[in-house]
Design an enzyme around this catalytic site. Sequence first.
Site, PDB file in Angstrom:
ATOM      1  CE1 TYR A   1      -3.544   2.384   0.490  1.00  0.00           C
ATOM      2  CE2 TYR A   1      -2.540   3.219   2.467  1.00  0.00           C
ATOM      3  CZ  TYR A   1      -3.629   3.414   1.590  1.00  0.00           C
ATOM      4  OH  TYR A   1      -4.294   4.455   1.533  1.00  0.00           O
TER       5      TYR A   1
ATOM      6  CG  ASP B   1       5.904   3.539   1.136  1.00  0.00           C
ATOM      7  OD1 ASP B   1       6.206   4.185   1.988  1.00  0.00           O
ATOM      8  OD2 ASP B   1       4.505   3.533   0.390  1.00  0.00           O
TER       9      ASP B   1
ATOM     10  CE  LYS C   1       1.697   4.376   8.250  1.00  0.00           C
ATOM     11  NZ  LYS C   1       0.082   4.248   8.616  1.00  0.00           N
TER      12      LYS C   1
HETATM   13  N1  PMP Z   1       2.771   3.962   2.477  1.00  0.00           N
HETATM   14  C1  PMP Z   1       2.622   3.100   3.361  1.00  0.00           C
HETATM   15  C2  PMP Z   1       3.893   2.193   3.480  1.00  0.00           C
HETATM   16  C3  PMP Z   1       1.792   3.066   4.463  1.00  0.00           C
HETATM   17  O1  PMP Z   1       1.854   1.982   5.104  1.00  0.00           O
HETATM   18  C4  PMP Z   1       0.827   4.167   4.375  1.00  0.00           C
HETATM   19  C5  PMP Z   1      -0.230   4.187   5.475  1.00  0.00           C
HETATM   20  N2  PMP Z   1      -0.506   3.213   6.186  1.00  0.00           N
HETATM   21  C6  PMP Z   1       0.865   5.192   3.444  1.00  0.00           C
HETATM   22  C7  PMP Z   1       1.999   5.096   2.358  1.00  0.00           C
HETATM   23  C8  PMP Z   1      -0.127   6.332   3.327  1.00  0.00           C
HETATM   24  O2  PMP Z   1       0.172   7.222   4.335  1.00  0.00           O
HETATM   25  P1  PMP Z   1      -0.857   8.043   4.839  1.00  0.00           P
HETATM   26  O3  PMP Z   1      -1.944   7.214   5.357  1.00  0.00           O
HETATM   27  O4  PMP Z   1      -0.133   8.963   5.603  1.00  0.00           O
HETATM   28  O5  PMP Z   1      -1.451   9.041   3.677  1.00  0.00           O
END
Ligand code: PMP
Length: 422
Positions: free
Chosen positions: A142, A237, A265
């Site tokens: 994701y 990511d 995060k």
């Molecule tokens: N990349 C990864 C690996 C994530 O786990 C997440 C959120 N769980 C995101 C991107 C997206 O981040 P946000 O919810 O702050 O938009």
Amino acid sequence: MIRSEQLFDEARQFIPGGVNSPVRACHHVGAVPLFIESAKDAHLHTADGETLVDYVMSWGPMLLGHAHPDVTRAVRAAAEKGTSFGAPCAAEVELARAVVEAVPGIEMVRMVNSGTEATMSALRLARGVTGRTKVVKFKGCYHGHADAFLAAAGSGLATLSIPGTPGVPAATVADTLLAAYNDLDAVADLFEAHGDDIACVIVEPMAGNMGLVPAAEGFLEGLRGLCDKYEALLIFDEVITGFRLSYGGAQTRFGLTPDLTCLGKIIGGGLPVGAFGGRRELMERMAPCGDVYQAGTLSGNPLAMAAGIATLKALKQMDYAALEKRTAALAGELADILRGKGLPVTLHHIASAFTLFFTEGPVTNFAQASAADTDLYAKFYGAMRAGGVNVAPSAFECAFTSFAHTEEDFERTVEAAKKAVF
Ligand code: PMP
């Protein structure tokens, strides 16, 4: 009716599904969403007066624990000086410096407001720099909710993307090529077929959004090699792994440098922050010094920067190895308890994250993760909640420990698991 049910009823009148992010809904596990009154250290205090040992930790940001005093103090002090300027402030420079010093692949960094913005902007930069359009992503990874990443495989044909949600035009995901996580041959085939059109490969260097699935030996190195061969960019990511797998993230831990890195995060210490960064010559393509446009009214927000700076300062002093060891012991004990009840369990653990899959395994990709028994997980969730423990309301998430989790918290968790009946 208990307070959370009242709040949920009211919420559903004004907010779709009663939640501002779908992962907060608890219907998969037969519960109403948790409404939180306050949180401190590893504990959530709910609107119903429950105190729960938390393993969601805001889905990752709270590695120091909830309401860490340094972070709270920094945010309070920053708020006194104004909550947004729409102009640069020193805190932005300080956090950028801390990120650059910590993360090997980042020579320059741009702050945004979420992980979604980070990945979306990194993709635009990769496309802008290479002049190519296609992106390779992995099933079950994701990367936020930008259109290009919401692709799922159609009819088992990995290269045929169909949108994962209404509202995403087929043309948008037509440039998103899919491969199974840990399947290097599939990526090699994609490069063979589309090498001249692939701008980048984006990967979670430890998958955290299909439950925790580690990168297999040689997988990330293989991606690095393919990207180099075809002159595509490799994007890590690290929204989950950044500052969690080690202070310098997955890339420090695994000794591999991507071209671009996405963060989120933890670097915001619980405030809305994301960031993307990479080599200087790539990042200098960003407006205003370059031609790739990206912007944000609230980007580099002074409260978020203050929380981020305080968080990274505190994390730098922490003993990551000790937390990893304690987390391994906890996760191992939970797995043993559940296996002792005759359940199939595959345990994955790295650093302060783990997932218990209710399947014999192995779990190396999304198809295998999907084989995990979600009904068993729902029972597990219910039993843990009854025992005063909050785990994710979905079988395909990580459990996160923090530096604030005590041995007493872990004991309570183990007791809850022992009492669980399936
Ligand atoms: N990349 C990864 C690996 C994530 O786990 C997440 C959120 N769980 C995101 C991107 C997206 O981040 P946000 O919810 O702050 O938009």
